[in-house]
Design a protein around this motif. Structure first.
Motif, PDB file in Angstrom:
ATOM      1  N   TYR A   8      -8.221 -55.307 -52.191  1.00 15.92           N
ATOM      2  CA  TYR A   8      -6.824 -54.947 -51.979  1.00 15.92           C
ATOM      3  C   TYR A   8      -6.009 -56.015 -51.262  1.00 15.92           C
ATOM      4  CZ  TYR A   8      -8.775 -50.563 -53.432  1.00 15.92           C
ATOM      5  OH  TYR A   8      -9.434 -49.610 -54.146  1.00 15.92           O
ATOM      6  N   LEU A   9      -6.624 -56.782 -50.368  1.00 14.91           N
ATOM      7  CA  LEU A   9      -5.917 -57.864 -49.690  1.00 14.91           C
ATOM      8  C   LEU A   9      -6.214 -59.137 -50.457  1.00 14.91           C
ATOM      9  CD1 LEU A   9      -6.647 -56.973 -45.951  1.00 14.91           C
ATOM     10  CD2 LEU A   9      -4.647 -56.393 -47.315  1.00 14.91           C
ATOM     11  N   THR A  10      -5.505 -59.320 -51.565  1.00 12.82           N
ATOM     12  CA  THR A  10      -5.822 -60.401 -52.490  1.00 12.82           C
ATOM     13  C   THR A  10      -5.330 -61.745 -51.965  1.00 12.82           C
ATOM     14  OG1 THR A  10      -3.791 -59.961 -53.704  1.00 12.82           O
ATOM     15  CG2 THR A  10      -5.805 -58.878 -54.486  1.00 12.82           C
ATOM     16  N   GLY A  11      -5.814 -62.800 -52.583  1.00 12.65           N
ATOM     17  CA  GLY A  11      -5.501 -64.157 -52.148  1.00 12.65           C
ATOM     18  C   GLY A  11      -4.037 -64.515 -52.328  1.00 12.65           C
ATOM     19  N   THR A  42     -10.568 -67.587 -45.394  1.00 16.71           N
ATOM     20  CA  THR A  42     -11.074 -68.606 -46.304  1.00 16.71           C
ATOM     21  C   THR A  42      -9.902 -69.248 -47.024  1.00 16.71           C
ATOM     22  OG1 THR A  42     -13.098 -67.341 -46.647  1.00 16.71           O
ATOM     23  CG2 THR A  42     -12.598 -69.021 -48.271  1.00 16.71           C
ATOM     24  N   LEU A  43      -9.895 -70.564 -47.076  1.00 20.03           N
ATOM     25  CA  LEU A  43      -8.858 -71.315 -47.773  1.00 20.03           C
ATOM     26  C   LEU A  43      -9.536 -72.189 -48.813  1.00 20.03           C
ATOM     27  CD1 LEU A  43      -5.853 -71.994 -47.967  1.00 20.03           C
ATOM     28  CD2 LEU A  43      -6.203 -73.740 -46.218  1.00 20.03           C
ATOM     29  N   SER A  75     -13.828 -76.749 -43.199  1.00 22.75           N
ATOM     30  CA  SER A  75     -14.968 -76.369 -44.026  1.00 22.75           C
ATOM     31  C   SER A  75     -14.559 -75.344 -45.068  1.00 22.75           C
ATOM     32  CB  SER A  75     -16.075 -75.787 -43.146  1.00 22.75           C
ATOM     33  OG  SER A  75     -15.619 -74.593 -42.543  1.00 22.75           O
ATOM     34  N   GLY A  76     -13.304 -74.888 -44.997  1.00 23.79           N
ATOM     35  CA  GLY A  76     -12.822 -73.897 -45.947  1.00 23.79           C
ATOM     36  C   GLY A  76     -12.896 -72.481 -45.427  1.00 23.79           C
ATOM     37  N   THR A  77     -13.776 -72.215 -44.459  1.00 22.03           N
ATOM     38  CA  THR A  77     -13.947 -70.848 -43.967  1.00 22.03           C
ATOM     39  C   THR A  77     -14.045 -70.828 -42.454  1.00 22.03           C
ATOM     40  OG1 THR A  77     -15.126 -70.193 -45.975  1.00 22.03           O
ATOM     41  CG2 THR A  77     -15.398 -68.773 -44.069  1.00 22.03           C
ATOM     42  N   ILE A 103      -5.923 -71.188 -51.874  1.00 20.33           N
ATOM     43  CA  ILE A 103      -5.720 -69.743 -51.833  1.00 20.33           C
ATOM     44  C   ILE A 103      -6.327 -69.211 -50.549  1.00 20.33           C
ATOM     45  CG2 ILE A 103      -6.236 -67.545 -52.952  1.00 20.33           C
ATOM     46  CD1 ILE A 103      -6.302 -69.097 -55.605  1.00 20.33           C
ATOM     47  N   LEU A 104      -5.501 -68.552 -49.750  1.00 15.20           N
ATOM     48  CA  LEU A 104      -5.953 -67.950 -48.503  1.00 15.20           C
ATOM     49  C   LEU A 104      -6.467 -66.551 -48.802  1.00 15.20           C
ATOM     50  CD1 LEU A 104      -6.052 -68.224 -45.366  1.00 15.20           C
ATOM     51  CD2 LEU A 104      -3.914 -66.935 -45.368  1.00 15.20           C
ATOM     52  N   LYS A 105      -7.680 -66.271 -48.331  1.00 12.30           N
ATOM     53  CA  LYS A 105      -8.295 -64.966 -48.557  1.00 12.30           C
ATOM     54  C   LYS A 105      -8.814 -64.392 -47.253  1.00 12.30           C
ATOM     55  CE  LYS A 105     -10.258 -66.176 -53.068  1.00 12.30           C
ATOM     56  NZ  LYS A 105     -11.519 -66.220 -53.821  1.00 12.30           N
TER      57      LYS A 105
END
Length: 134
Positions: A8-11, A42-43, A75-77, A103-105
């Motif tokens: 539900y909390l999409t990127g 996470t990016l 590191s992306g996360t 994309i931020l997740k």
């Protein structure tokens, strides 16, 4: 314990070299309380020098807040854990400046392996706003 995407909390796509304010409140549970929960920002994309500043507060069943300082998403996360709570609420306030488009997740999982299931509960939300800097 493997981080998974929220249904539900999409990127949200972030553009390079722009500043974004990220605010979120996440409510998570795990039926096996001792295994706890963890949440991550996470990016995606190549982010070797992406900047991230801010704070994450975790409130668990004892109503004791743990503060995690946000660090670079190079590191992306960036993962924040609450290792011993069956219920935890995360309040995230951060500023992110991506080096490249990404994309931020929001991701989450059980913190320690033990057969529990991490669940993101209703009422959780994510807000991302671009801020203009002259």
């Amino acid at each position: 314990t493997t981080l998974g995407d929220s249904t539900y909390l999409t990127g949200i796509t972030l553009q390079p070299n722009r500043k974004y304010i990220v605010r979120s409140v996440l409510h998570l549970t795990n039926g096996t309380a001792a295994n706890g929960v963890k949440v991550a920002l996470t990016l995606t994309g190549t982010q070797t020098s992406a900047a991230s500043t801010g704070l994450v507060h975790s409130y668990d069943t004892t109503n004791t807040a743990s503060t995690f300082t946000a660090v670079a998403l190079s590191s992306g996360t960036q993962t924040f854990a609450d290792a011993a709570a069956g219920t935890a609420h995360y309040v995230i306030n951060a500023e992110i400046t991506p080096q490249n488009e990404g994309i931020l997740k929001i991701q989450f999982a059980e913190n320690a392996n033990g057969g529990g299931t991490a669940v993101l509960k209703k009422g959780s939300w994510l807000e991302v706003r671009e801020i203009v800097v002259d």
